[in-house]
Design an enzyme around this catalytic site. Structure first.
Site, PDB file in Angstrom:
ATOM      1  N   GLU A 318       0.839  -1.204   0.000  1.00  0.00           N
ATOM      2  CA  GLU A 318       0.000   0.000   0.000  1.00  0.00           C
ATOM      3  C   GLU A 318       0.874   1.254   0.000  1.00  0.00           C
ATOM      4  O   GLU A 318       0.606   2.219  -0.721  1.00  0.00           O
ATOM      5  CB  GLU A 318      -0.912  -0.022   1.241  1.00  0.00           C
ATOM      6  CG  GLU A 318      -1.891   1.146   1.275  1.00  0.00           C
ATOM      7  CD  GLU A 318      -2.733   1.177   2.559  1.00  0.00           C
ATOM      8  OE1 GLU A 318      -2.631   0.236   3.383  1.00  0.00           O
ATOM      9  OE2 GLU A 318      -3.477   2.157   2.719  1.00  0.00           O
ATOM     10  N   CYS A 342      -2.521  -0.925  12.904  1.00  0.00           N
ATOM     11  CA  CYS A 342      -2.710  -2.187  13.620  1.00  0.00           C
ATOM     12  C   CYS A 342      -2.995  -2.003  15.095  1.00  0.00           C
ATOM     13  O   CYS A 342      -3.307  -2.952  15.791  1.00  0.00           O
ATOM     14  CB  CYS A 342      -1.526  -3.117  13.409  1.00  0.00           C
ATOM     15  SG  CYS A 342       0.038  -2.276  13.426  1.00  0.00           S
ATOM     16  N   SER A 362      -3.366   3.552   7.002  1.00  0.00           N
ATOM     17  CA  SER A 362      -3.348   2.412   6.093  1.00  0.00           C
ATOM     18  C   SER A 362      -4.712   1.743   6.173  1.00  0.00           C
ATOM     19  O   SER A 362      -5.301   1.631   7.247  1.00  0.00           O
ATOM     20  CB  SER A 362      -2.264   1.433   6.537  1.00  0.00           C
ATOM     21  OG  SER A 362      -2.551   0.156   6.012  1.00  0.00           O
ATOM     22  N   LYS A 401      -8.482  -4.336  21.499  1.00  0.00           N
ATOM     23  CA  LYS A 401      -8.793  -5.397  20.531  1.00  0.00           C
ATOM     24  C   LYS A 401     -10.198  -5.936  20.746  1.00  0.00           C
ATOM     25  O   LYS A 401     -10.812  -6.475  19.830  1.00  0.00           O
ATOM     26  CB  LYS A 401      -7.773  -6.534  20.677  1.00  0.00           C
ATOM     27  CG  LYS A 401      -6.375  -6.151  20.250  1.00  0.00           C
ATOM     28  CD  LYS A 401      -6.206  -6.267  18.758  1.00  0.00           C
ATOM     29  CE  LYS A 401      -4.891  -5.647  18.307  1.00  0.00           C
ATOM     30  NZ  LYS A 401      -4.843  -5.477  16.851  1.00  0.00           N
ATOM     31  N   GLU A 404     -12.201  -3.546  18.886  1.00  0.00           N
ATOM     32  CA  GLU A 404     -11.943  -3.683  17.454  1.00  0.00           C
ATOM     33  C   GLU A 404     -12.757  -4.838  16.856  1.00  0.00           C
ATOM     34  O   GLU A 404     -13.376  -4.695  15.799  1.00  0.00           O
ATOM     35  CB  GLU A 404     -10.453  -3.925  17.215  1.00  0.00           C
ATOM     36  CG  GLU A 404     -10.072  -3.988  15.730  1.00  0.00           C
ATOM     37  CD  GLU A 404      -8.605  -4.345  15.514  1.00  0.00           C
ATOM     38  OE1 GLU A 404      -8.038  -5.072  16.357  1.00  0.00           O
ATOM     39  OE2 GLU A 404      -8.041  -3.894  14.508  1.00  0.00           O
ATOM     40  N   GLU A 409     -17.669  -3.043  10.979  1.00  0.00           N
ATOM     41  CA  GLU A 409     -16.984  -3.280   9.698  1.00  0.00           C
ATOM     42  C   GLU A 409     -16.290  -4.641   9.677  1.00  0.00           C
ATOM     43  O   GLU A 409     -15.930  -5.133   8.611  1.00  0.00           O
ATOM     44  CB  GLU A 409     -15.894  -2.233   9.434  1.00  0.00           C
ATOM     45  CG  GLU A 409     -16.291  -0.784   9.540  1.00  0.00           C
ATOM     46  CD  GLU A 409     -16.108  -0.258  10.955  1.00  0.00           C
ATOM     47  OE1 GLU A 409     -17.122  -0.265  11.683  1.00  0.00           O
ATOM     48  OE2 GLU A 409     -15.008   0.131  11.335  1.00  0.00           O
ATOM     49  N   CYS A 574       2.751  -2.866  21.933  1.00  0.00           N
ATOM     50  CA  CYS A 574       1.809  -3.882  22.422  1.00  0.00           C
ATOM     51  C   CYS A 574       2.280  -4.555  23.706  1.00  0.00           C
ATOM     52  O   CYS A 574       1.476  -4.959  24.541  1.00  0.00           O
ATOM     53  CB  CYS A 574       1.608  -4.954  21.371  1.00  0.00           C
ATOM     54  SG  CYS A 574       1.071  -4.290  19.808  1.00  0.00           S
TER      55      CYS A 574
END
Ligand SMILES: Cc1cc2nc3c(=O)[nH]c(=O)nc-3n(C[C@H](O)[C@H](O)[C@H](O)COP(=O)(O)O)c2cc1C
Ligand code: SF4
Ligand code: SF4
Ligand code: SF4
Ligand code: SF4
Ligand code: FES
Lengths: 647, 395
Positions: A318, A342, A362, A401, A404, A409, A574
């Site tokens: 990308e 991410c 991204s 997460k 997420e 979506e 993380c």
């Protein structure tokens, strides 16, 4: 070193009030005080400490334990709980050891009768309004208040004890549960959210005994601009903040014979979960964990690093596409720098606070979500299992997460791609329930078909890791020079470390032909358009640092010239995530990072594009290469320009 | 309201313009020395030597420095600053110019109690008139190169914002909560810059001192508490009002002056002060004995002292900023204890525990509010044990 230098010459706004902020010390304004030593006595031990050292720090050098509650190494001084008070000869009042800088000779007593009485009174007062029972509390056995109650021999509630809750538990957020009945008002969460993360959804409101920690207008946490990073959870000394625990649902799925339950494990939890079993920080238990998970009843155990490698293929492609559009097609609408996507905490931060920049993100999903989408399509087909019977669990270091995987979506497989986000702490709890002795289990490998993954995917766990992984691939693909011939041992050290913001430039001395896999997406045959260019990259971790970079970009500063920026919501990346074992501190995060980098250094396969499972996946399933049609459908997403709107 | 103008110090004759021009013709060090010699201690309650404070602020390094006037006057029973702000605004601003010159400050702020908003117009008019006469602004008071101006910031009604570091937080737009000290405002104050915070009365007194000399000032008061002090007298007396007395006046004499000889007790220093009972009326009001920021509340023979204690404790529980544990829940716990006493349900053992808690609050709280919150409770309990414990308390 002043924060200014640490952050590469840029500074954001300091938003926390001074009473709750930064200074260790009256700044040293007098030349003669610089580097000066002061002689003090603590409990009859004489020692010399640098001017400005707090009494707490001084005591720690002697291994004298002074109890603390509001103090946290990651945060500015507050001096509000008063549990750390000590007596200084000649002073009428006791002083908070965490907040009192040594600037002259002192004679200090850390457990005089007055001190012990005051601490006990403080504890009694905190316990008066602490409603909760230890055996039904997530922090049982890992709670700073509980430990202190034991250390100070609390055997009854001197000033009473609430027998009913005074707050409703707020379960509105997908990630964070707030039980203010247990809150002791240390304000570590407030300082975390304002200072460390610069989100600022938590603040103290009201006065006196009515003081409480509230969100804006006391709205449910799910309805404010919280980015779900969970950093507040990691710094709460008690069980007032916790992550939303899906383990009951996961057990139910495991116990249901019709369900095929898959767990993917991310690298950071594997480097940290041992802490919950008494191992020192920085002990990686990846392969023992595989055994534990199988014995616990998971049908398959996969490595998230596989989709981390896939993310690198997609995200690097990308980026190359954006560069090509900008340089070759002279397309003015191309958004550069490209931001990583991410870290779901960072993504939500960007959506709320920089909605005008969501096109810079991204479009790649995070490795967790890519895996989920593939499991319920490609893997289901391969293993001949009806995707509706597949339950996907993701072991993550992260509370965001959980949010997420619940984003609407994230259903491109036709199902909820990832059913549950599970944190390191919650999995440790599940394993304890089985009685399995994690540290002493035999090692075993990940399951096929994606068994082996690269070290590039592994280092995603540390700040700078995504950048390093992307560079290992991009540099090699673009220049045709082996990355290890440019960076010794394949270690791209300039993007490593813990400085809040890092910036790095890599010249591109020569260019190669575009590999076949990428030709369709890029639409050119060589990378000539990058010849002589300099690739500029940056890394930021913790959203306070992200904000600094974003403000710099907005103002057209040097970061606006960058091509690719890695943002991680959590300090340290993380490995410092909001789902990791508690406590956290700079040393603990450093130890975890060391474990991750050591594991990477020991691997043969350390570049994402060399992962043969990834190459095969493109061949047999995704067909037209990274950023191709199928990829777009399953592996990419879009963002919302939220602003202060809660969607 | 009685206003006893004794023309000793504060109400004595002084032309601000003349005094300022003379003072600013002198060296800074000389002026600070004069203030030091005079023994002037802060009039806001804490009693820190003003000369020392200005000297520290003057010596501190900083690109910007500030002079802040604490006009928050929130202590229950205090209203002497209101009188000064109403009638002696020019003296106050003059005192601030003097302080600014001494420490090298360029900006001054008056933190005005929210309830005194009605004084704003008058104060601004005074400022405007002083600017016209070049007593503020560039080449201030005829001193070449010295620039200083003052603006007024309105508080929002929190008592704790009278505490100087909470006041600074409030000025900066934050929640009014006291800071950790050290560092002190003299080095790290408003916006992190060296800042001298003083009470209204302190500024005015300082101006008188530099004009009339330390020796003149020291004629009044005691050796450790020099000068005179304004008192806001209220409660059960014939002539409540604002009085100027020399420091060291006995409680008995003060009561005589205000027509409160009948009193069974006097609260000296407002809610955070001490309750002085009849047998102690011989004590003097001075920093070395019974200290006060100026509030004197007289309690007549029929007052219920437990109610008095309750009233004060309600005030503190309400006004605690809620930051630190001992004050946040200690004030509440003591108040609950008083209510138990009221209902005659407070066992002696628990009462002793409460007094002990009060002692902890006095030494473990973060700021002066929590540290002084138990004072009234403890002193009333000590002095009126018989009245309060007249009835059996159960158990
Ligand atoms: C809770 C609290 C309230 C206070 N309120 C006031 C006030 O209203 N006015 C004042 O001048 N000082 C007040 N003070 C004292 C100030 O903190 C500070 O000592 C004073 O402004 C310094 O000025 P001085 O040295 O001229 O007295 C208060 C202190 C505390 C702890
Ligand atoms: S927060 Fe701590 S003290 Fe409170 S119930 Fe939980 S474990 Fe027990
Ligand atoms: S999860 Fe993060 S953003 Fe949300 S309240 Fe906690 S620290 Fe703030
Ligand atoms: S929620 Fe936790 S961290 Fe926040 S103030 Fe309460 S106890 Fe402290
Ligand atoms: S003593 Fe009271 S007012 Fe002062 S900081 Fe503590 S809670 Fe706030
Ligand atoms: S740890 Fe020092 S005051 Fe809380």
């Amino acid at each position: 070193m002043p924060a200014k230098d640490k952050n590469n010459g840029i500074n954001g706004s300091d938003r926390a009030p001074l009473s709750q902020r930064r200074f260790k010390m009256p700044e040293i304004r007098d030349e003669k005080d610089l580097g000066a030593k002061v002689k003090i006595t603590i409990d009859d031990h004489d020692l010399e400490v640098p001017f400005g050292t707090t009494i707490l720090e001084a005591a720690r050098t002697l291994s004298i334990k002074i109890p603390t509650l509001c103090h946290h190494e990651d945060l500015c001084v507050a001096g509000v709980c008063r549990i750390c008070v000590v007596e200084i000869e000649g002073q009428r009042t006791l002083q908070a050891a965490c907040a009192y800088p040594v600037t002259g000779p002192l004679k200090i007593s850390t457990y005089s009768p007055k001190v012990r009485k005051a601490r006990r009174h403080n504890l009694d007062l905190m316990l008066k309004h602490h409603y909760g029972e230890c055996y039904s509390c997530v922090r049982n056995n890992n709670c700073e208040l509980q430990s202190l109650a034991k250390e100070y021999g609390v055997d009854f509630y001197r000033f009473g004890h609430d027998d009913k809750p005074h707050h409703e538990v707020d379960r509105s957020s997908y990630s964070v549960v707030r039980d203010m009945n247990k809150c002791i008002l240390c304000r570590r969460c407030v300082r975390t959210c304002i200072d460390l993360q610069e989100v600022g959804v938590l603040e103290a409101v009201n006065r006196g005994p009515h003081t409480e920690i509230a969100t804006f207008n006391d709205m449910p946490l799910g309805d404010v601009v919280c980015i779900n990073c969970g950093q507040c959870i990691n710094r709460c000394p008690v069980g007032a903040l916790r992550a939303k625990d899906p383990s009951d649902e996961i057990w139910a799925a495991i116990d249901d014979p019709k369900k095929h339950v898959i767990i993917q494990t991310a690298p950071s939890p594997r480097a940290a979960i041992g802490e919950c079993f008494g191992l020192p920080p920085g002990t990686s238990v990846t392969r023992q964990l595989n055994t534990a998970l199988r014995r616990a009843g998971f049908d398959k155990v996969f490595d998230t690093n596989f989709t981390a490698d896939l993310t690198i293929m997609e995200e690097a492609t990308e980026l190359l596409i954006r560069l090509k559009k900008a340089l070759v097609d002279k397309d003015k609408t191309v958004k550069l720098p490209q931001f990583t996507s991410c870290s779901p905490g960072w993504v939500k931060f960007c959506e709320h606070f920089y909605p005008e920049f969501t096109d810079y993100l991204s479009s790649c999903k995070s490795p967790q979500q890519m895996f989920g989408a593939l499991l319920k399509t490609w893997y289901a087909e391969k293993a001949k299992i009806d995707p509706k019977d597949i339950v996907t669990v993701a072991l993550m270091p992260c509370s965001a997460k959980k949010y997420e995987c619940n984003r609407p979506e994230m259903t491109s497989s036709g199902f909820k791609d990832v059913d549950y986000g599970l944190t390191s702490r919650e999995l440790a709890q599940m394993i304890m329930e089985t009685g399995l002795d994690l540290p002493n289990l035999p090692a075993s490998d990940f399951d096929d078909p994606v068994g082996e993954a690269s070290g590039a995917g592994l280092i995603f766990g540390a700040t700078g890791g995504v950048m390093e992984a992307a560079l290992r691939t991009a540099v090699e693909v673009v220049t045709g020079i082996k990355t290890e011939d440019i960076f010794k041992n394949l270690d791209i050290t300039p993007v490593r470390g813990f400085e809040g913001v890092r910036y790095y430039e890599i010249p591109i001395p020569k260019t190669a032909a575009v590999p076949e896999l990428l030709q369709k997406s890029l639409g050119v045959k060589t990378f000539d358009f990058l010849k002589g260019a300099t690739l500029k990259v940056a890394v930021a971790h913790g959203t306070a640092n992200a904000r600094k970079v974003m403000e710099n970009i907005k103002a057209g500063g040097k970061f606006a010239e960058a091509h690719f920026v890695e943002f991680m919501a959590c300090p340290g990346g993380c490995l410092g995530g909001g789902g990791q074992p508690i406590p956290t501190s700079p040393e603990i995060r450093e130890a975890r990072a060391k474990a991750i980098y050591a594991e990477d250094a020991g691997l043969e396969l350390r570049k994402s594009h060399e992962n043969k499972h990834v190459v095969d996946l493109y061949k047999e399933f995704l067909k037209d290469g990274p950023c191709g049609h199928q990829s777009h459908h399953l592996l990419h997403t879009h963002y919302l320009k939220r602003g202060k709107r809660i969607v | 309201m009685t206003r006893r103008k004794t023309d000793l110090v504060l109400f004595s004759e002084l032309t601000v313009e003349k005094a300022l021009k003379r003072a600013l013709g002198r060296e800074r060090a000389e002026l600070i020395g004069e203030i030091r010699d005079s023994g002037l201690k802060g009039r806001g309650g804490a009693g820190f030597p003003t000369g020392t404070k200005w000297n520290l602020a003057g010596a501190a390094q900083g690109e910007r420095k500030f002079v802040v006037c604490n006009a928050d006057e929130g202590e229950p029973g205090t209203f002497k600053d209101r009188v000064l702000l109403t009638e002696y605004a020019e003296h106050l601003f003059g005192g601030m110019v003097l302080a600014a010159y001494c420490i090298g400050a360029g900006e001054g702020i008056v933190y005005l109690r929210g309830e005194y908003e009605y004084l704003m117009r008058g104060l601004k008019e005074t400022l405007a008139s002083m600017r016209e006469r070049h007593l503020l602004g560039k080449d201030c008071a005829g001193k070449k190169g010295f620039e200083f101006d003052i603006h007024i910031h309105l508080g929002a009604g929190a008592y704790v914002c009278g505490e100087e570091t909470a006041l600074i937080e409030s000025l900066e737009g934050h929640r009014g909560e006291p800071r950790n000290r050290p560092p002190f405002p003299v080095t790290t104050g408003y916006l992190g810059c060296p800042t001298a915070v003083n009470n209204v009365e302190t500024f005015i007194t300082a101006l008188h001192i530099v004009e009339k000399g330390a020796a003149w000032f020291k004629k009044f008061g005691t050796s450790k508490s020099t000068g005179t002090k304004l008192f806001s007298v209220s409660g059960d007396c014939a002539r409540p009002g604002v009085y100027e007395f020399p420091m060291g006046i006995t409680v008995a004499n003060l009561l005589k002056e205000v027509g409160g000889e009948e009193a069974k007790a006097v609260q000296v220093g407002g809610a955070s002060g001490r309750c002085v009972a009849r047998h102690e009326f011989g004590s003097t009001i001075a920093f070395e004995d019974v200290s006060t920021g100026g509030s004197i509340i007289v309690f007549g023979p029929t007052r219920n002292m437990l109610q008095v204690a309750k009233n004060f404790m309600e005030f503190f529980a309400e006004e605690s900023c809620g930051q630190c544990t001992p004050c946040r829940y200690g004030t509440e716990t003591l108040l609950e204890g008083i209510k138990l006493l009221e209902q005659k349900k407070c066992p002696m053992k628990y009462l002793r525990e409460l007094v002990s808690l009060g002692e902890t609050m006095q030494i473990a709280s973060k700021c002066g509010l929590g540290q002084s919150a138990p004072n009234a409770f403890i002193s009333i309990l000590q002095n009126f044990k018989h009245e309060i414990l007249a009835h059996p308390q159960g158990e």
